[in-house]
Design a protein around this motif. Structure first.
Motif, PDB file in Angstrom:
ATOM      1  N   ILE A  19      -1.791  -2.022   4.064  1.00 19.86           N
ATOM      2  CA  ILE A  19      -2.831  -1.028   4.341  1.00 19.86           C
ATOM      3  C   ILE A  19      -2.984  -0.711   5.822  1.00 19.86           C
ATOM      4  O   ILE A  19      -3.551   0.318   6.175  1.00 19.86           O
ATOM      5  CB  ILE A  19      -4.191  -1.440   3.744  1.00 19.86           C
ATOM      6  N   GLU A  20      -2.451  -1.567   6.672  1.00 17.93           N
ATOM      7  CA  GLU A  20      -2.489  -1.326   8.120  1.00 17.93           C
ATOM      8  C   GLU A  20      -1.260  -0.559   8.602  1.00 17.93           C
ATOM      9  O   GLU A  20      -1.147  -0.244   9.776  1.00 17.93           O
ATOM     10  CB  GLU A  20      -2.579  -2.661   8.867  1.00 17.93           C
TER      11      GLU A  20
ATOM     12  N   TYR B 120       8.887   7.795  -3.479  1.00 23.47           N
ATOM     13  CA  TYR B 120       7.913   7.375  -2.485  1.00 23.47           C
ATOM     14  C   TYR B 120       6.538   7.343  -3.144  1.00 23.47           C
ATOM     15  O   TYR B 120       6.270   8.067  -4.106  1.00 23.47           O
ATOM     16  CB  TYR B 120       7.901   8.288  -1.249  1.00 23.47           C
ATOM     17  N   ALA B 121       5.684   6.479  -2.666  1.00 24.53           N
ATOM     18  CA  ALA B 121       4.304   6.395  -3.143  1.00 24.53           C
ATOM     19  C   ALA B 121       3.442   5.822  -2.028  1.00 24.53           C
ATOM     20  O   ALA B 121       3.908   5.025  -1.212  1.00 24.53           O
ATOM     21  CB  ALA B 121       4.204   5.529  -4.386  1.00 24.53           C
ATOM     22  N   LEU B 122       2.185   6.234  -2.026  1.00 28.00           N
ATOM     23  CA  LEU B 122       1.243   5.833  -0.997  1.00 28.00           C
ATOM     24  C   LEU B 122      -0.145   5.745  -1.615  1.00 28.00           C
ATOM     25  O   LEU B 122      -0.518   6.602  -2.426  1.00 28.00           O
ATOM     26  CB  LEU B 122       1.246   6.880   0.119  1.00 28.00           C
ATOM     27  N   ALA B 123      -0.910   4.726  -1.239  1.00 31.18           N
ATOM     28  CA  ALA B 123      -2.292   4.613  -1.706  1.00 31.18           C
ATOM     29  C   ALA B 123      -3.109   5.761  -1.123  1.00 31.18           C
ATOM     30  O   ALA B 123      -2.869   6.191   0.007  1.00 31.18           O
ATOM     31  CB  ALA B 123      -2.876   3.273  -1.284  1.00 31.18           C
TER      32      ALA B 123
ATOM     33  N   ARG C  94      -7.479   2.871   1.542  1.00 31.04           N
ATOM     34  CA  ARG C  94      -7.063   1.558   2.059  1.00 31.04           C
ATOM     35  C   ARG C  94      -7.025   0.561   0.905  1.00 31.04           C
ATOM     36  O   ARG C  94      -7.829  -0.368   0.847  1.00 31.04           O
ATOM     37  CB  ARG C  94      -7.997   1.109   3.169  1.00 31.04           C
ATOM     38  N   GLU C  95      -6.092   0.783  -0.005  1.00 27.53           N
ATOM     39  CA  GLU C  95      -5.949  -0.068  -1.180  1.00 27.53           C
ATOM     40  C   GLU C  95      -4.497  -0.500  -1.311  1.00 27.53           C
ATOM     41  O   GLU C  95      -3.612   0.083  -0.703  1.00 27.53           O
ATOM     42  CB  GLU C  95      -6.400   0.679  -2.427  1.00 27.53           C
ATOM     43  N   ALA C  96      -4.278  -1.503  -2.133  1.00 23.56           N
ATOM     44  CA  ALA C  96      -2.926  -2.028  -2.337  1.00 23.56           C
ATOM     45  C   ALA C  96      -2.705  -2.276  -3.825  1.00 23.56           C
ATOM     46  O   ALA C  96      -3.657  -2.382  -4.602  1.00 23.56           O
ATOM     47  CB  ALA C  96      -2.743  -3.327  -1.557  1.00 23.56           C
ATOM     48  N   LEU C  97      -1.437  -2.362  -4.199  1.00 29.35           N
ATOM     49  CA  LEU C  97      -1.106  -2.745  -5.564  1.00 29.35           C
ATOM     50  C   LEU C  97      -1.594  -4.171  -5.795  1.00 29.35           C
ATOM     51  O   LEU C  97      -1.527  -4.999  -4.887  1.00 29.35           O
ATOM     52  CB  LEU C  97       0.414  -2.686  -5.783  1.00 29.35           C
ATOM     53  N   PRO C  98      -2.069  -4.477  -6.992  1.00 28.89           N
ATOM     54  CA  PRO C  98      -2.501  -5.857  -7.255  1.00 28.89           C
ATOM     55  C   PRO C  98      -1.324  -6.830  -7.223  1.00 28.89           C
ATOM     56  O   PRO C  98      -0.168  -6.429  -7.384  1.00 28.89           O
ATOM     57  CB  PRO C  98      -3.116  -5.786  -8.655  1.00 28.89           C
ATOM     58  N   ALA C  99      -1.632  -8.095  -7.031  1.00 24.02           N
ATOM     59  CA  ALA C  99      -0.589  -9.126  -7.046  1.00 24.02           C
ATOM     60  C   ALA C  99       0.032  -9.196  -8.434  1.00 24.02           C
ATOM     61  O   ALA C  99      -0.648  -9.023  -9.437  1.00 24.02           O
ATOM     62  CB  ALA C  99      -1.183 -10.478  -6.666  1.00 24.02           C
TER      63      ALA C  99
ATOM     64  N   SER D 176       0.810  -1.207   0.000  1.00 21.94           N
ATOM     65  CA  SER D 176       0.000   0.000   0.000  1.00 21.94           C
ATOM     66  C   SER D 176       0.853   1.270   0.000  1.00 21.94           C
ATOM     67  O   SER D 176       0.349   2.358  -0.225  1.00 21.94           O
ATOM     68  CB  SER D 176      -0.912  -0.004   1.228  1.00 21.94           C
ATOM     69  N   GLY D 177       2.144   1.118   0.246  1.00 22.49           N
ATOM     70  CA  GLY D 177       3.053   2.253   0.219  1.00 22.49           C
ATOM     71  C   GLY D 177       4.487   1.775   0.175  1.00 22.49           C
ATOM     72  O   GLY D 177       4.782   0.640   0.573  1.00 22.49           O
TER      73      GLY D 177
END
Length: 145
Positions: free
Chosen positions: A132-133, A94-97, A100-105, A51-52
């Motif tokens: 995401i947590e 740097y990058a951040l969603a 509350r999402e994540a990059l796909p597998a 997620s980041g």
């Protein structure tokens, strides 16, 4: 019997809580004969939980403003914000969603750099990825040519 159930529950918990690993892939292309610049692709291989992230691409001595950062995070999904900054010895990413999402597998392109003639990536440092947590994710860098 109770010991066997307890052992099974402990093993199941251990497997579900085990760390998953992600990878930062930095790939350098050959120097362009036309411009003398070197293209560098940045990708993240994810298990679907990133997620980041942030990291530093070390190049050695650079003249400020000499790296083309215009496409450094252009391939990130729309639900991510990211940025790159050039320092005297490399480029910070740097990058951040946004939520509350994540990059796909799988393989996720991040972007590209264009390094000036005679400059190449010599290392990847300060790599950190989170879910995401906000928990750290086991991550490793790989530099390919």
């Amino acid at each position: 019997m109770k010991t066997l159930q307890m052992l099974a529950a402990t093993l199941a918990l251990g497997f579900s809580a085990s760390a998953v690993s992600s990878e930062l892939l930095v790939t350098q292309a050959d120097t362009s004969a036309k411009s003398g610049q070197r293209s560098v692709s940045i990708d993240i291989v994810s298990d679907g939980n990133v997620s980041g992230f942030n990291f530093f691409v070390r190049t050695g001595q650079l003249k400020l403003g000499s790296v083309d950062l215009s496409a450094c995070v252009e391939a990130l999904p729309k639900n991510f914000d990211g940025e790159c900054r050039q320092g005297l010895e490399g480029v910070y990413f740097y990058a951040l969603a946004k939520g509350r999402e994540a990059l796909p597998a799988g393989l996720n392109p991040v972007g590209k750099l264009r390094l000036p003639a005679g400059v190449e990536v010599v290392g990847i440092e300060e790599l950190a990825m989170g879910d995401i947590e906000g928990n750290a994710i086991d991550a490793s860098p790989r530099l390919a040519k």
